[in-house]
Motif scaffolding. Structure first.
Motif, short mmCIF file in Angstrom:
data_model
loop_
_atom_site.label_atom_id
_atom_site.label_comp_id
_atom_site.label_asym_id
_atom_site.label_seq_id
_atom_site.Cartn_x
_atom_site.Cartn_y
_atom_site.Cartn_z
N VAL A 124 -21.86 -12.90 64.73
CA VAL A 124 -22.84 -13.69 63.74
C VAL A 124 -24.06 -14.19 64.55
O VAL A 124 -23.91 -14.22 65.68
CB VAL A 124 -22.20 -14.82 62.95
N GLN A 125 -25.23 -14.10 63.84
CA GLN A 125 -26.50 -14.50 64.48
C GLN A 125 -26.63 -15.90 64.50
O GLN A 125 -26.19 -16.65 63.65
CB GLN A 125 -27.66 -14.07 63.63
N ALA A 126 -27.32 -16.34 65.46
CA ALA A 126 -27.81 -17.87 65.73
C ALA A 126 -28.14 -18.55 64.39
O ALA A 126 -29.23 -17.74 63.63
CB ALA A 126 -28.75 -17.83 66.83
N GLY A 127 -27.79 -19.54 64.04
CA GLY A 127 -28.06 -20.25 62.85
C GLY A 127 -27.11 -19.99 61.55
O GLY A 127 -27.02 -20.44 60.55
N GLY A 128 -26.11 -18.85 61.78
CA GLY A 128 -25.31 -18.49 60.75
C GLY A 128 -24.01 -19.29 60.75
O GLY A 128 -23.91 -20.16 61.53
N SER A 129 -23.07 -18.80 59.82
CA SER A 129 -21.94 -19.59 59.63
C SER A 129 -20.50 -18.80 59.96
O SER A 129 -20.81 -17.70 59.38
CB SER A 129 -21.97 -20.40 58.22
N LEU A 130 -19.61 -19.48 60.25
CA LEU A 130 -18.42 -18.70 60.02
C LEU A 130 -17.30 -19.94 59.55
O LEU A 130 -17.55 -20.98 59.85
CB LEU A 130 -17.78 -18.06 61.34
N ARG A 131 -16.15 -19.50 59.06
CA ARG A 131 -15.02 -20.53 58.82
C ARG A 131 -13.79 -19.72 59.43
O ARG A 131 -13.34 -18.54 59.05
CB ARG A 131 -14.81 -20.63 57.22
N LEU A 132 -13.22 -20.54 60.32
CA LEU A 132 -11.90 -20.11 60.90
C LEU A 132 -11.02 -20.60 59.99
O LEU A 132 -11.02 -21.69 59.46
CB LEU A 132 -11.91 -20.51 62.38
N PHE A 171 -19.91 -28.58 62.69
CA PHE A 171 -18.64 -28.14 62.56
C PHE A 171 -17.75 -29.15 61.73
O PHE A 171 -18.08 -30.44 61.94
CB PHE A 171 -17.89 -27.83 63.73
N THR A 172 -16.93 -28.73 60.59
CA THR A 172 -16.21 -29.56 59.85
C THR A 172 -14.64 -28.76 59.81
O THR A 172 -14.47 -27.74 59.50
CB THR A 172 -16.81 -29.49 58.62
N MET A 224 -17.92 -23.75 60.67
CA MET A 224 -18.90 -23.72 61.62
C MET A 224 -20.43 -23.24 60.99
O MET A 224 -20.47 -22.20 60.83
CB MET A 224 -18.51 -22.77 62.66
N ASN A 225 -21.27 -24.24 61.16
CA ASN A 225 -22.63 -23.97 60.69
C ASN A 225 -23.31 -23.90 61.85
O ASN A 225 -23.20 -24.64 62.91
CB ASN A 225 -22.91 -24.96 59.40
N SER A 226 -24.54 -23.55 61.55
CA SER A 226 -25.85 -23.65 62.43
C SER A 226 -25.33 -23.23 63.98
O SER A 226 -25.58 -24.10 65.00
CB SER A 226 -26.45 -25.31 62.49
N LEU A 227 -24.70 -22.11 63.97
CA LEU A 227 -24.07 -21.62 65.14
C LEU A 227 -24.89 -21.15 66.21
O LEU A 227 -26.13 -20.56 65.90
CB LEU A 227 -22.97 -20.66 64.87
N LYS A 228 -24.86 -21.73 67.37
CA LYS A 228 -25.69 -21.35 68.65
C LYS A 228 -24.95 -20.49 69.52
O LYS A 228 -23.67 -20.18 69.49
CB LYS A 228 -25.83 -22.83 69.51
N PRO A 229 -25.97 -19.68 70.34
CA PRO A 229 -25.11 -18.84 71.21
C PRO A 229 -24.08 -19.50 72.33
O PRO A 229 -23.03 -18.92 72.56
CB PRO A 229 -26.31 -18.41 72.02
N GLU A 230 -24.13 -20.59 72.59
CA GLU A 230 -23.25 -21.46 73.42
C GLU A 230 -22.12 -21.82 72.68
O GLU A 230 -21.20 -22.33 73.27
CB GLU A 230 -23.85 -22.67 73.91
N GLY A 266 -5.61 -17.03 69.43
CA GLY A 266 -7.08 -17.07 69.47
C GLY A 266 -7.64 -16.30 68.63
O GLY A 266 -7.27 -15.05 68.50
N THR A 267 -9.22 -16.55 68.17
CA THR A 267 -9.98 -15.65 67.62
C THR A 267 -11.28 -15.90 68.11
O THR A 267 -11.84 -16.66 68.47
CB THR A 267 -10.00 -16.02 66.00
N GLN A 268 -11.84 -14.51 68.34
CA GLN A 268 -13.26 -14.42 68.92
C GLN A 268 -14.21 -14.92 68.09
O GLN A 268 -14.27 -14.27 67.06
CB GLN A 268 -13.30 -13.13 69.75
N VAL A 269 -15.20 -15.70 68.65
CA VAL A 269 -16.48 -15.91 67.99
C VAL A 269 -17.67 -15.67 68.81
O VAL A 269 -17.65 -16.20 70.24
CB VAL A 269 -16.52 -17.28 67.60
N THR A 270 -18.43 -14.82 68.41
CA THR A 270 -19.59 -14.39 69.21
C THR A 270 -20.87 -14.70 68.43
O THR A 270 -21.11 -14.13 67.29
CB THR A 270 -19.48 -12.83 69.65
N VAL A 271 -21.63 -15.37 68.93
CA VAL A 271 -22.93 -15.77 68.40
C VAL A 271 -24.18 -15.19 69.03
O VAL A 271 -24.34 -15.49 70.33
CB VAL A 271 -23.18 -17.38 68.21
N SER A 272 -25.03 -14.28 68.53
CA SER A 272 -26.13 -13.53 69.27
C SER A 272 -27.25 -14.47 68.81
O SER A 272 -27.60 -15.06 67.87
CB SER A 272 -26.35 -12.16 68.54
N SER A 273 -28.24 -14.10 69.84
CA SER A 273 -29.37 -14.73 69.77
C SER A 273 -30.84 -14.15 69.15
O SER A 273 -30.63 -12.92 68.86
CB SER A 273 -29.94 -15.30 71.34
#
Length: 124
Positions: free
Chosen positions: A11-19, A65-66, A80-86, A117-124
């Motif tokens: 996902v791009q930075a600023g995006g959201s995911l739900r695990l 995150f909630t 997970m909202n407002s995701l950051k590369p970190e 485990g599940t991989q989350v990758t946030v691109s800048s």
């Protein structure tokens, strides 16, 4: 108890995911999410008490995150909202063992069962 985590992705930075984390049987104790970034130690992200009445967050994810759970479905979620590369990491769900409370929610020693485990990758 077996735990199956899903929902990760790119996902791009600023995006959201739900695990999601589906348990093979009811869990009557707290549940948590931890994460491990490349080259770093695993760290606590969020946790929730067995009835959902109490939630706990790492400072780094607080407000973004909630965590929630649906005990009828034996499933825990991490929105997970407002995701950051970190935030890029492998995210693990875990179920607590019996007899832990309070500050133990933040500690991985309190968790008896772990998902794959599940991989989350946030691109800048």
């Amino acid at each position: 108890v077996q735990l199956q985590a899903s929902g990760g992705g790119l996902v791009q930075a600023g995006g959201s995911l739900r695990l999601s984390c589906a348990a093979s049987a009811p869990t009557f104790y707290g549940m948590g999410w931890f994460r491990q970034a490349p080259g770093k130690e695993r760290e606590f992200a969020a946790a929730i008490s067995w009835n959902g009445g109490s939630t706990y967050y790492a400072d780094s994810v607080e407000g973004r995150f909630t965590i929630s759970r649906d005990n009828a479905k034996n499933t825990v979620y991490l929105q997970m909202n407002s995701l950051k590369p970190e935030d890029t990491a492998v995210y693990y769900c875990a179920a607590m063992g019996k007899g832990y409370s309070g500050s133990s929610y933040y500690a991985d020693y309190a968790y008896e069962y772990w998902g794959q485990g599940t991989q989350v990758t946030v691109s800048s």
